[in-house]
Write an enzyme that holds these catalytic residues in place. Structure first.
Site: not given
Ligand code: XMP
Length: 517
Positions: A58, A85-86, A173, A175, A231, A373
């Site tokens: 965050g 992290c945060y 991070h 991710e 989409d 996507k």
């Protein structure tokens, strides 16, 4: 949203840019994951029965007054927690550790050194591993019961673990792809520590979503604007699977579509999927409204307004409608967060539908809102949409209207359609389509002299543009092989009567945009 059937990992969102990416990585590991705001109470979380919780990063510092904190009772639920992290810092603070909050913040690569080979979170990670680090606040005293398992030269407590409570924290991070072994760590947490079963896939998504759509919609009617793009097509087929003829799709042919596109849409959705389709052939209305107009913004305004009018006109013919379905994806949902009020989402009206007219009171139905996507493309394949549709490059709402530079006429559009079709066909034949973010052709209002057979020609110039990009915010020109360029140029000049010169655009974005307009 409760998904009792599959093991779920909750991402508790503290306002991170990367919350969706965390959820997505968990789904890639075969485990269902959704995001909930950090304000979600321990009681609500207990009812959702997640097998694990990930605290996201965050923008705040735990040292800031009023910085976001989770419900303290979450730590007593007996559910494993991974703080990122945060998320690590807030967990440490809540559990009695200490976080140093210097003024200066830095972001960048670092090398993680595993200092305890018995780490459960770092199982299978090489001793030295590249990570994407946010230096700045860092834990300088661990809460009781934790041990240190990974460090970097600037940050001694980069990874900390409490196996008894099953609480884990990382300063970086995992991710993002720049953290080379980040996915291994996320899998370790989800599969080894939370012991989630990896049984979630796009098939499960369809099953769950079909149930959810049925329960929301009941016996009411849904309208979906079909553009022929990925989409809206995926959203329509998914909703159709859930509620069949309670879905009606509106398809507007604005005359600015690609070669054979209108027919393809009618065949696929009308004939193959057997959907209720309200087709508006508005080509003439668009062409006459655009007559004599060359200024790009003026064109856009005319196209946008006429689309909206046509769309709502058709919608009014469809009987009573209660929902408007949109193929909004996660990246279309712009997250704006305030540290105290938690995350809030504003929807970008990217489907050119604009605000609803007074008499049309519809609720939004957005079944793809949590997906990226490429997840939507997988979903489309799973739903049986053809590969040529599922892997399609983005195509702008105003269509060839932004690619037919100068005045738009039927004749010039037909010329551009032929050029575009040859270009795309050659790129596909060369096996390059998927490497390219977007390939497009423009017709310029410039004539040049050429020679063909025995005769002199005086015809328009076309440009071909292919770009690579992550998100269309920036783009680089694609190094199209000379042989492909050569085949395109020669076919275009031979097969398209309105053109005698072909250029290839080598401008990146910035300074150029992707579309010429
Ligand atoms: P630019 O030209 O600004 O385009 O670099 C960035 C991306 O957005 C697409 N684009 C549009 N998409 N309606 C859309 O749905 C529009 O009016 C529009 N204008 C540009 C463009 O094709 C590229 O992918």
């Amino acid at each position: 949203m409760q998904k009792a059937k599959h093991d779920t990992v909750l991402v508790l969102d503290f306002g991170a840019q990367y919350s969706q990416l965390i959820a997505r990585r968990v789904r890639e590991a075969g485990v269902y994951s959704i995001i909930v705001p950090y304000t979600t109470s321990a009681e609500e979380i207990r009812k959702m029965e997640p097998v694990g919780i990930i605290f996201s990063g965050g923008p705040c510092s735990v040292g800031d007054e009023g910085s976001p904190r989770p419900d303290q009772d979450i730590f007593s639920l007996g559910i494993p927690i991974l703080g990122i992290c945060y998320g690590l810092q807030v967990m440490s603070t809540c559990l009695g550790g200490h976080v140093d909050c210097p003024e200066k913040k830095e972001y960048g690569f670092a090398h993680l050194d595993i200092v305890d080979s018995t780490s459960r979170l770092l199982f299978g990670v090489p001793k030295l591993s590249q990570i994407w680090m946010s230096h700045g606040d860092s834990v300088d005293a661990m809460p009781e019961g934790f041990r240190r398992t990974g460090s970097t030269p600037n940050c001694p407590y980069t990874v900390i673990e409490n196996d008894e409570k099953r609480f884990y924290g990382v300063q970086f991070h995992p991710e993002v792809v720049h953290s080379h072994d980040g996915f291994t760590m996320i899998k370790n947490f989800v599969l080894r520590i939370c012991k989630a079963s990896a049984d979630w896939n796009m098939g499960s998504f369809i099953e769950d979503e079909v149930k959810r759509i049925r329960s929301i919609v009941g016996d009411r009617q849904v309208l979906c604007g079909l553009s022929g793009g990925v989409d809206s097509s995926v959203a329509a087929v998914l909703i159709h699977r859930a509620i069949g003829d309670q879905l009606v799709c509106v398809f507007v042919n604005n005359g600015l579509l690609r070669k054979n596109e209108a027919q393809n849409v009618l065949d696929l959705f009308g004939k193959h999927f057997n959907m209720r389709l309200q087709y508006a052939d508005a080509e003439e209305a668009f062409l006459s409204a655009l007559k004599g107009v060359s200024e790009p913004e003026a064109k856009r305004k005319i196209i946008g307004k006429l689309f909206v009018d046509t769309f709502y006109n058709e919608a009014r013919k469809c009987g009573k409608i209660d929902f408007l379905a949109q193929g909004t994806l996660y990246p279309d949902v712009i997250e704006s967060r305030s540290p105290s009020g938690g995350p809030s989402a504003t929807i970008k009206s990217h489907h050119n539908v604009g605000g609803l007219p007074e008499d049309l009171k519809w609720e939004l139905l957005e079944p793809l809102k949590e997906l990226f996507k490429d997840e939507v493309r997988d979903l489309g394949r799973e739903l049986g949409l053809p590969e040529e549709l599922v892997d399609r490059h983005p195509f702008p709402g105003p269509g060839l209207g932004v690619r037919c530079i100068g005045e738009i006429t039927k004749e010039r559009l037909d010329t551009l359609r032929e050029v575009d079709a040859i270009f795309i066909e050659e790129i596909r034949k060369a096996g390059l389509y998927k490497e390219i973010w977007q390939a497009l052709a423009d017709l310029l209002p410039v004539k040049s002299v050429g020679v063909q057979g025995d005769g002199r020609t005086y015809r328009e110039v076309c440009t071909l543009r292919a770009v690579t990009s992550e998100d269309a915010m920036t783009a680089d020109w694609y190094r199209l092989p000379y042989e492909v360029m050569q085949r395109c140029a020669s076919r275009i000049c031979n097969e398209v009567s309105g053109v005698n010169r072909v250029l290839y655009d080598i401008t990146s974005k910035p300074p150029g945009t992707i579309e010429w307009e």
